[in-house]
Design a protein around this motif. Structure first.
Motif, PDB file in Angstrom:
ATOM      1  N   PRO A   1       0.867  -1.183   0.000  1.00  0.00           N
ATOM      2  CA  PRO A   1       0.000   0.000   0.000  1.00  0.00           C
ATOM      3  C   PRO A   1       0.906   1.236   0.000  1.00  0.00           C
ATOM      4  N   PRO A   2       0.352   2.435  -0.040  1.00  0.00           N
ATOM      5  CA  PRO A   2       1.194   3.641   0.000  1.00  0.00           C
ATOM      6  C   PRO A   2       2.115   3.647   1.221  1.00  0.00           C
ATOM      7  N   GLN A   3       3.361   4.041   1.018  1.00  0.00           N
ATOM      8  CA  GLN A   3       4.345   4.060   2.105  1.00  0.00           C
ATOM      9  C   GLN A   3       4.835   5.468   2.423  1.00  0.00           C
ATOM     10  N   GLU A   4       5.117   6.276   1.422  1.00  0.00           N
ATOM     11  CA  GLU A   4       5.620   7.637   1.630  1.00  0.00           C
ATOM     12  C   GLU A   4       4.842   8.623   0.756  1.00  0.00           C
ATOM     13  N   PRO A   5       3.840   9.303   1.302  1.00  0.00           N
ATOM     14  CA  PRO A   5       3.329   9.179   2.671  1.00  0.00           C
ATOM     15  C   PRO A   5       2.449   7.942   2.817  1.00  0.00           C
ATOM     16  N   PRO A   6       2.210   7.495   4.042  1.00  0.00           N
ATOM     17  CA  PRO A   6       1.371   6.308   4.253  1.00  0.00           C
ATOM     18  C   PRO A   6      -0.085   6.596   3.929  1.00  0.00           C
ATOM     19  N   SER A   7      -0.848   5.520   3.771  1.00  0.00           N
ATOM     20  CA  SER A   7      -2.265   5.655   3.474  1.00  0.00           C
ATOM     21  C   SER A   7      -2.986   6.367   4.610  1.00  0.00           C
ATOM     22  N   GLU A   8      -3.960   7.195   4.254  1.00  0.00           N
ATOM     23  CA  GLU A   8      -4.770   7.869   5.267  1.00  0.00           C
ATOM     24  C   GLU A   8      -5.730   6.895   5.938  1.00  0.00           C
ATOM     25  N   ASP A   9      -6.046   5.798   5.268  1.00  0.00           N
ATOM     26  CA  ASP A   9      -6.949   4.788   5.812  1.00  0.00           C
ATOM     27  C   ASP A   9      -6.288   3.426   5.657  1.00  0.00           C
ATOM     28  N   PRO A  10      -5.491   2.983   6.659  1.00  0.00           N
ATOM     29  CA  PRO A  10      -4.760   1.713   6.536  1.00  0.00           C
ATOM     30  C   PRO A  10      -5.651   0.514   6.276  1.00  0.00           C
ATOM     31  N   GLU A  11      -6.909   0.539   6.734  1.00  0.00           N
ATOM     32  CA  GLU A  11      -7.801  -0.593   6.514  1.00  0.00           C
ATOM     33  C   GLU A  11      -8.214  -0.706   5.053  1.00  0.00           C
ATOM     34  N   PHE A  12      -8.288   0.435   4.359  1.00  0.00           N
ATOM     35  CA  PHE A  12      -8.706   0.452   2.956  1.00  0.00           C
ATOM     36  C   PHE A  12      -7.787   1.383   2.175  1.00  0.00           C
ATOM     37  N   PRO A  13      -6.553   0.929   1.860  1.00  0.00           N
ATOM     38  CA  PRO A  13      -5.598   1.785   1.142  1.00  0.00           C
ATOM     39  C   PRO A  13      -6.185   2.288  -0.170  1.00  0.00           C
ATOM     40  N   GLU A  14      -5.820   3.519  -0.521  1.00  0.00           N
ATOM     41  CA  GLU A  14      -6.367   4.117  -1.729  1.00  0.00           C
ATOM     42  C   GLU A  14      -5.626   3.697  -2.998  1.00  0.00           C
ATOM     43  N   SER A  15      -4.515   2.965  -2.862  1.00  0.00           N
ATOM     44  CA  SER A  15      -3.779   2.501  -4.033  1.00  0.00           C
ATOM     45  C   SER A  15      -2.869   1.339  -3.635  1.00  0.00           C
ATOM     46  N   TRP A  16      -2.340   0.642  -4.659  1.00  0.00           N
ATOM     47  CA  TRP A  16      -1.441  -0.487  -4.444  1.00  0.00           C
ATOM     48  C   TRP A  16      -0.340  -0.488  -5.494  1.00  0.00           C
ATOM     49  N   THR A  17       0.805  -1.045  -5.129  1.00  0.00           N
ATOM     50  CA  THR A  17       1.848  -1.337  -6.111  1.00  0.00           C
ATOM     51  C   THR A  17       2.245  -2.801  -5.957  1.00  0.00           C
ATOM     52  N   ALA A  18       2.609  -3.421  -7.080  1.00  0.00           N
ATOM     53  CA  ALA A  18       3.111  -4.794  -7.074  1.00  0.00           C
ATOM     54  C   ALA A  18       4.376  -4.805  -7.927  1.00  0.00           C
ATOM     55  N   ILE A  19       5.488  -5.143  -7.294  1.00  0.00           N
ATOM     56  CA  ILE A  19       6.793  -5.117  -7.943  1.00  0.00           C
ATOM     57  C   ILE A  19       7.419  -6.504  -7.898  1.00  0.00           C
ATOM     58  N   ARG A  20       8.021  -6.927  -8.997  1.00  0.00           N
ATOM     59  CA  ARG A  20       8.826  -8.152  -9.021  1.00  0.00           C
ATOM     60  C   ARG A  20      10.279  -7.744  -9.106  1.00  0.00           C
ATOM     61  N   HIS A  21      11.102  -8.303  -8.200  1.00  0.00           N
ATOM     62  CA  HIS A  21      12.520  -7.922  -8.228  1.00  0.00           C
ATOM     63  C   HIS A  21      13.399  -9.097  -7.840  1.00  0.00           C
ATOM     64  N   ARG A  22      14.662  -8.987  -8.249  1.00  0.00           N
ATOM     65  CA  ARG A  22      15.685  -9.957  -7.857  1.00  0.00           C
ATOM     66  C   ARG A  22      17.004  -9.208  -7.801  1.00  0.00           C
ATOM     67  N   ASP A  23      17.699  -9.335  -6.660  1.00  0.00           N
ATOM     68  CA  ASP A  23      18.957  -8.612  -6.459  1.00  0.00           C
ATOM     69  C   ASP A  23      20.172  -9.422  -6.892  1.00  0.00           C
ATOM     70  N   THR A  24      20.127 -10.754  -6.697  1.00  0.00           N
ATOM     71  CA  THR A  24      21.272 -11.594  -7.022  1.00  0.00           C
ATOM     72  C   THR A  24      21.107 -12.216  -8.404  1.00  0.00           C
ATOM     73  N   GLY A  25      22.237 -12.574  -9.040  1.00  0.00           N
ATOM     74  CA  GLY A  25      22.169 -13.129 -10.381  1.00  0.00           C
ATOM     75  C   GLY A  25      21.713 -12.044 -11.344  1.00  0.00           C
ATOM     76  N   PRO A  26      21.079 -12.422 -12.437  1.00  0.00           N
ATOM     77  CA  PRO A  26      20.521 -11.402 -13.335  1.00  0.00           C
ATOM     78  C   PRO A  26      19.485 -10.564 -12.586  1.00  0.00           C
ATOM     79  N   SER A  27      19.777  -9.291 -12.392  1.00  0.00           N
ATOM     80  CA  SER A  27      18.871  -8.444 -11.613  1.00  0.00           C
ATOM     81  C   SER A  27      17.552  -8.232 -12.364  1.00  0.00           C
ATOM     82  N   VAL A  28      16.499  -8.104 -11.588  1.00  0.00           N
ATOM     83  CA  VAL A  28      15.164  -7.902 -12.151  1.00  0.00           C
ATOM     84  C   VAL A  28      14.471  -6.802 -11.365  1.00  0.00           C
TER      85      VAL A  28
END
Length: 221
Positions: free
Chosen positions: A78-105
């Motif tokens: 959910p929003p982190q900076e700034p945080p959501s005004e309503d933690p129970e029902f965040p107003e937006s979302w992000t979904a990230i896929r990442h990998r730090d080791t090997g081929p970075s993603v």
């Protein structure tokens, strides 16, 4: 608990009391439901696809972390900076896929923050899960298995209904029961939960004691 026997987990969040029925093949809640930090509607669909899922604290709120078969990770936040005004029902979302080791993603799967490509969906969890499911399909993650409800689960459903619980469906399609929203009196709620426990025991279920900061549980012997 026998692997084929359902677990009925009662959860209280403020005045709201719910009951979840799960088996080893249908992980509606984690072994310690408190670890999901109100994100059970996100963790359950991911676990049902065979993923190892944890909920961790991010910059200002909890985030969902799922390990993917190719060694990368899925982070739902959910929003982190700034945080959501309503933690129970965040107003937006992000979904990230990442990998730090090997081929970075670093791949943005979903972003409904203002100005993001999915901003029109705002805090919609079904839209978030649909985008994640589509990408997991492309990555070859096994699909969510259709779960045929056992006779014991159907008995539990009937018992909860007679005790005053109402059937409901959460985001992601998980079935659960809840006490009516109008039932806010703690004494009346305790009576309903007690009725459920007594009836479950009469049907061959074994009720466990309620632990502090947890919830009552009942399982088939």
């Amino acid at each position: 608990m026998h692997l084929d026997n359902p677990l009925i987990a009662f959860k209280q969040e403020g005045p709201r009391i719910t009951a979840w029925t799960s088996t080893s093949s249908s992980p509606v809640v984690s072994e310690d439901p408190n670890e999901d930090h109100r994100y059970g509607h996100l963790t359950a669909p991911l676990r049902q696809r065979g993923l190892e899922v944890t909920v961790e604290y991010g910059l200002s709120d909890y985030i969902v972390h799922a390990a993917l078969p190719d060694g990368s990770s899925l982070i739902i936040s959910p929003p982190q900076e700034p945080p959501s005004e309503d933690p129970e029902f965040p107003e937006s979302w992000t979904a990230i896929r990442h990998r730090d080791t090997g081929p970075s993603v670093y791949e943005e799967i979903y972003d409904s923050e203002p100005g993001g490509p999915d901003a029109r969906y705002g805090g919609s969890v079904p839209s978030l899960l649909a985008a994640i499911d589509a990408r997991l399909d492309q990555l070859g993650v096994p699909p969510r298995l259709e779960h045929q409800r056992s006779s014991q689960e159907r008995v539990a459903d009937a018992v909860l209904h007679r005790a005053g619980f109402i059937a409901a469906v959460a985001f992601g399609g998980e079935h659960y029961h809840r006490l009516p929203a109008a039932m806010t009196d703690p004494t009346e709620q305790r009576r309903a939960v007690t009725r459920a426990f007594t009836a479950l025991e009469a049907e061959g279920f074994n009720s466990r004691a309620i632990r502090p900061c947890s919830r009552p549980r009942a399982e088939v012997r």
